[in-house]
Design a protein around this motif. Structure first.
Motif, mmCIF file in Angstrom:
data_model
loop_
_atom_site.group_PDB
_atom_site.id
_atom_site.type_symbol
_atom_site.label_atom_id
_atom_site.label_comp_id
_atom_site.label_asym_id
_atom_site.label_seq_id
_atom_site.Cartn_x
_atom_site.Cartn_y
_atom_site.Cartn_z
ATOM 1 N N GLY A 280 -9.332 -11.210 3.924
ATOM 2 C CA GLY A 280 -8.108 -10.476 3.599
ATOM 3 C C GLY A 280 -8.355 -9.237 2.758
ATOM 4 O O GLY A 280 -9.417 -9.043 2.145
ATOM 5 N N THR A 281 -7.322 -8.399 2.707
ATOM 6 C CA THR A 281 -7.332 -7.155 1.934
ATOM 7 C C THR A 281 -5.965 -6.985 1.280
ATOM 8 O O THR A 281 -4.931 -7.259 1.906
ATOM 9 C CB THR A 281 -7.636 -5.937 2.829
ATOM 10 N N TRP A 282 -5.947 -6.521 0.031
ATOM 11 C CA TRP A 282 -4.704 -6.230 -0.660
ATOM 12 C C TRP A 282 -4.212 -4.832 -0.293
ATOM 13 O O TRP A 282 -5.014 -3.912 -0.130
ATOM 14 C CB TRP A 282 -4.896 -6.294 -2.176
ATOM 15 N N MET A 283 -2.889 -4.676 -0.194
ATOM 16 C CA MET A 283 -2.321 -3.352 0.053
ATOM 17 C C MET A 283 -1.114 -3.155 -0.867
ATOM 18 O O MET A 283 -0.218 -4.008 -0.922
ATOM 19 C CB MET A 283 -1.898 -3.182 1.514
ATOM 20 N N MET A 284 -1.102 -2.012 -1.582
ATOM 21 C CA MET A 284 -0.011 -1.683 -2.504
ATOM 22 C C MET A 284 -0.061 -0.180 -2.781
ATOM 23 O O MET A 284 -1.042 0.495 -2.420
ATOM 24 C CB MET A 284 -0.157 -2.486 -3.799
ATOM 25 N N ASN A 285 0.980 0.362 -3.397
ATOM 26 C CA ASN A 285 0.960 1.790 -3.722
ATOM 27 C C ASN A 285 0.320 2.021 -5.091
ATOM 28 O O ASN A 285 -0.048 1.076 -5.797
ATOM 29 C CB ASN A 285 2.367 2.395 -3.642
ATOM 30 N N GLY A 286 0.203 3.286 -5.488
ATOM 31 C CA GLY A 286 -0.490 3.616 -6.720
ATOM 32 C C GLY A 286 0.210 3.116 -7.967
ATOM 33 O O GLY A 286 -0.439 2.726 -8.952
ATOM 34 N N THR A 287 1.546 3.118 -7.969
ATOM 35 C CA THR A 287 2.287 2.631 -9.136
ATOM 36 C C THR A 287 2.047 1.144 -9.362
ATOM 37 O O THR A 287 1.808 0.692 -10.489
ATOM 38 C CB THR A 287 3.786 2.897 -8.953
ATOM 39 N N THR A 288 2.106 0.380 -8.287
ATOM 40 C CA THR A 288 1.843 -1.055 -8.392
ATOM 41 C C THR A 288 0.391 -1.306 -8.775
ATOM 42 O O THR A 288 0.080 -2.216 -9.552
ATOM 43 C CB THR A 288 2.163 -1.753 -7.067
ATOM 44 N N LEU A 289 -0.491 -0.488 -8.244
ATOM 45 C CA LEU A 289 -1.918 -0.644 -8.536
ATOM 46 C C LEU A 289 -2.196 -0.471 -10.024
ATOM 47 O O LEU A 289 -3.022 -1.198 -10.613
ATOM 48 C CB LEU A 289 -2.710 0.383 -7.727
ATOM 49 N N ALA A 290 -1.501 0.463 -10.662
ATOM 50 C CA ALA A 290 -1.692 0.672 -12.097
ATOM 51 C C ALA A 290 -1.254 -0.554 -12.889
ATOM 52 O O ALA A 290 -1.882 -0.925 -13.897
ATOM 53 C CB ALA A 290 -0.905 1.903 -12.548
ATOM 54 N N THR A 291 -0.169 -1.188 -12.443
ATOM 55 C CA THR A 291 0.305 -2.408 -13.117
ATOM 56 C C THR A 291 -0.667 -3.559 -12.910
ATOM 57 O O THR A 291 -0.966 -4.323 -13.850
ATOM 58 C CB THR A 291 1.701 -2.785 -12.599
ATOM 59 N N VAL A 292 -1.187 -3.693 -11.702
ATOM 60 C CA VAL A 292 -2.104 -4.798 -11.393
ATOM 61 C C VAL A 292 -3.393 -4.683 -12.195
ATOM 62 O O VAL A 292 -3.953 -5.689 -12.661
ATOM 63 C CB VAL A 292 -2.393 -4.831 -9.883
ATOM 64 N N ARG A 293 -3.867 -3.458 -12.414
ATOM 65 C CA ARG A 293 -5.122 -3.272 -13.133
ATOM 66 C C ARG A 293 -5.014 -3.683 -14.598
ATOM 67 O O ARG A 293 -6.027 -3.876 -15.263
ATOM 68 C CB ARG A 293 -5.572 -1.814 -13.044
ATOM 69 N N PRO A 336 6.348 -5.430 -3.139
ATOM 70 C CA PRO A 336 5.391 -4.361 -3.471
ATOM 71 C C PRO A 336 3.953 -4.638 -3.072
ATOM 72 O O PRO A 336 3.133 -3.714 -3.047
ATOM 73 C CB PRO A 336 5.510 -4.255 -4.995
ATOM 74 N N ILE A 337 3.593 -5.886 -2.750
ATOM 75 C CA ILE A 337 2.200 -6.240 -2.468
ATOM 76 C C ILE A 337 2.127 -7.032 -1.171
ATOM 77 O O ILE A 337 2.932 -7.939 -0.926
ATOM 78 C CB ILE A 337 1.601 -7.071 -3.626
ATOM 79 N N LEU A 338 1.140 -6.656 -0.353
ATOM 80 C CA LEU A 338 0.869 -7.370 0.890
ATOM 81 C C LEU A 338 -0.609 -7.752 0.911
ATOM 82 O O LEU A 338 -1.473 -6.949 0.558
ATOM 83 C CB LEU A 338 1.194 -6.482 2.103
ATOM 84 N N TYR A 339 -0.874 -8.990 1.328
ATOM 85 C CA TYR A 339 -2.260 -9.456 1.438
ATOM 86 C C TYR A 339 -2.454 -10.113 2.800
ATOM 87 O O TYR A 339 -1.582 -10.845 3.279
ATOM 88 C CB TYR A 339 -2.581 -10.477 0.348
ATOM 89 N N GLY A 340 -3.582 -9.819 3.425
ATOM 90 C CA GLY A 340 -3.841 -10.445 4.703
ATOM 91 C C GLY A 340 -5.021 -9.863 5.426
ATOM 92 O O GLY A 340 -5.688 -8.924 4.960
#
Length: 394
Positions: A280-293, A336-340
Motif C-alpha cells: 500500500g501507499t498513503w495519499m494526502m494533500n500537503g496540509t494534511t501531510l504537515a499535520t501527520v508529520r 483527507p487520507i487514503l491508503y491502499g
C-alpha cells in the motif's frame, strides 16, 4: 594695400579679446577691411593713380573670398581649437557601434551611455528574453502509482468474478453439493477532454515559434491538472471515476471531527488484508501531510520516518507517501487520507494529447485556431484494496 590688410587682421585680434563669438569677430574685421579698401580706391581715383591698382585689387578680393568661405564653415571664424579627447572617443565609439552593432570592443563600448535617451538610450534598447515566467501548475500524481494501459478502442472490458464456489466438508460415502460461480464484467471507457485556443497570425510570426510552443505547454499542463483531478474526484459521468468517489471503498473513523490522531491511522492500515497492506501507499494533500508529520507515538517518537537512503521515499508506518493536491483538507466529515494498493486503480489511454492547428477557419480575421484533444479513462478495479479515513466520530 598690404599694410591695410595687416591692420584689418590686427583689428580682428583686438576684437577677439572683447567678444566671445568668433564669427562676429571675423565679420567686423572684414567690414573694417572693406571700408579701408573703398577709401583707398576713392583716393586712387581722385589722384588718377589706377595704374597697377587693378591687379592688386583682384588679389585682395580673392583673399576676402577665402576668408568669407572659411568663416561660413561649421566651427569656423578662426576657431581652430581641437575637440576634447572625450568627444573624440565618443565619436569613434558611435561610428563603430553603427558599423558593427553589439560587437563593439569593450574599450570603445564604454564610451557610450544608456542612462537616458538623449545620450543613446534609443540605440541601446532593453534585451527581450526568450525565457517565460510561468505560474506553478500542481496536479495529483496518481498516474505515477496507478496501473496504466494503452487501448485501441473506445473502451475496454475486464471479466470479473463476483463470487467463489461453495465447497463443503463431507463424510465418507456422502455426495458433494453443487456450487455456482458468478461472473461479470467491468468496463472502463476512454473519456474525452478537449479545448481550443485562438492566436493571432502576427504573434505567431513575430515570436519565431515561441508563442505556439508556449500554447502547447499551457495545454499540456492544463490537461495534466484536469486528469489528475478526475483520477481523485472524478464523477464517472463523462469523466474518469475518481478514487474518492467510489462508493465501494470502506472507511475508518478518526474518532474526532477535526483533530487527527495517530491510532486511527494504524487501525486504517491494518484493516486491509496483509497482501494489500504490504504493497500500500498513503495519499494526502500537503496540509494534511504537515499535520501527520507532527504525530508521535506514546514514547514521543514521530510516526513519520525520514528517508536515510538516496532514492528511497519517506514513509509513514513503514509505507511510502504521495502528495495529491486534490485530496480534501482535514475538516469535519471529510476524507483527507487514503491508503491502499494503487495498482488496483486502472488508467486507460486511448489517445495522447493531439494538437491540430487550423489556420483557415479564422483566416479572414488574421487568427489561427489550435485544437487540443485527449482521450483517457480511469476506474477502481478492486475497491477492497483501498481504505480511507473519515474525520468523524460515527
Amino acid at each position: 594695400m598690404k599694410i591695410m590688410q595687416e591692420q584689418a587682421f590686427a583689428r580682428a585680434i583686438e576684437l577677439k579679446g572683447e567678444e566671445d563669438d568668433p564669427t562676429g569677430i571675423v565679420t567686423k574685421a572684414l567690414e573694417d577691411l572693406q571700408k579701408a579698401v573703398d577709401e583707398r580706391l576713392k583716393k586712387l581715383e581722385a589722384k588718377g593713380e589706377n595704374t597697377g591698382a587693378d591687379a592688386e585689387l583682384k588679389k585682395l578680393e580673392e583673399r576676402l573670398k577665402a576668408v568669407e568661405t572659411k568663416a561660413n564653415r561649421p566651427s569656423g571664424g578662426g576657431n581652430n581649437d581641437d575637440p576634447s579627447e572625450e568627444a573624440k572617443a565618443e565619436r569613434k565609439a558611435f561610428g563603430t557601434y553603427l558599423r558593427r552593432g553589439s560587437a563593439v570592443p569593450e574599450e570603445e563600448l564604454k564610451a557610450l551611455t544608456v542612462s537616458n535617451d538623449e545620450q543613446g538610450g534609443y540605440l541601446a534598447p532593453a534585451e527581450m528574453s526568450t525565457e517565460f515566467i510561468r505560474d506553478l501548475v500542481e496536479y495529483s500524481p496518481v498516474r505515477s502509482v496507478a496501473s496504466v494501459r494503452n487501448i485501441g478502442s473506445p473502451s475496454v472490458k475486464y471479466p470479473k468474478r463476483t463470487g467463489i464456489t461453495n465447497a463443503q466438508w463431507e463424510g465418507e460415502g456422502e455426495d458433494s453439493e453443487e456450487s455456482t460461480t458468478t461472473f461479470g464484467q467491468l468496463e472502463i471507457p476512454a473519456r474525452k477532454i478537449m479545448t481550443y485556443v485562438d492566436i493571432s497570425n502576427e504573434l505567431l510570426a513575430d515570436s519565431g515559434g515561441t508563442a505556439e510552443q508556449e500554447v502547447r505547454l499551457a495545454l499540456a499542463e492544463d490537461f495534466g491538472k484536469k486528469e489528475g483531478t478526475a483520477f481523485v474526484n472524478g464523477t464517472g459521468a463523462g469523466q474518469p471515476e475518481g478514487l474518492m468517489t467510489n462508493a465501494d471503498i470502506q472507511h475508518t473513523l478518526n474518532g474526532h471531527a477535526t483533530n487527527l490522531a495517530a491510532d486511527p491511522l494504524i487501525t486504517l492500515m491494518y484493516a486491509l488484508p496483509a497482501a494489500y497492506r504490504n504493497s500500500g501507499t498513503w495519499m494526502m494533500n500537503g496540509t494534511t501531510l504537515a499535520t501527520v508529520r507532527k504525530l508521535k507515538d506514546g514514547d514521543g517518537r514521530y510516526l513519520w520516518q525520514p528517508s536515510y537512503q538516496a532514492g528511497q521515499p519517506e514513509t509513514l508506518l513503514g509505507r511510502p507517501v504521495i502528495e495529491a493536491v486534490d485530496m480534501p483538507d482535514i475538516e469535519s466529515g471529510s476524507f483527507p487520507i487514503l491508503y491502499g494498493d494503487f495498482s488496483a486503480y486502472r488508467i486507460v489511454d486511448r489517445l495522447a494529447m493531439s494538437i491540430l492547428v487550423n489556420p483557415y477557419l479564422l483566416a479572414t480575421k488574421g487568427l489561427t485556431r489550435i485544437h487540443a484533444t485527449r482521450r483517457t479513462g480511469g476506474r477502481v478495479m478492486q475497491a477492497a484494496r483501498f481504505r480511507k479515513l473519515k474525520m468523524a466520530t460515527s
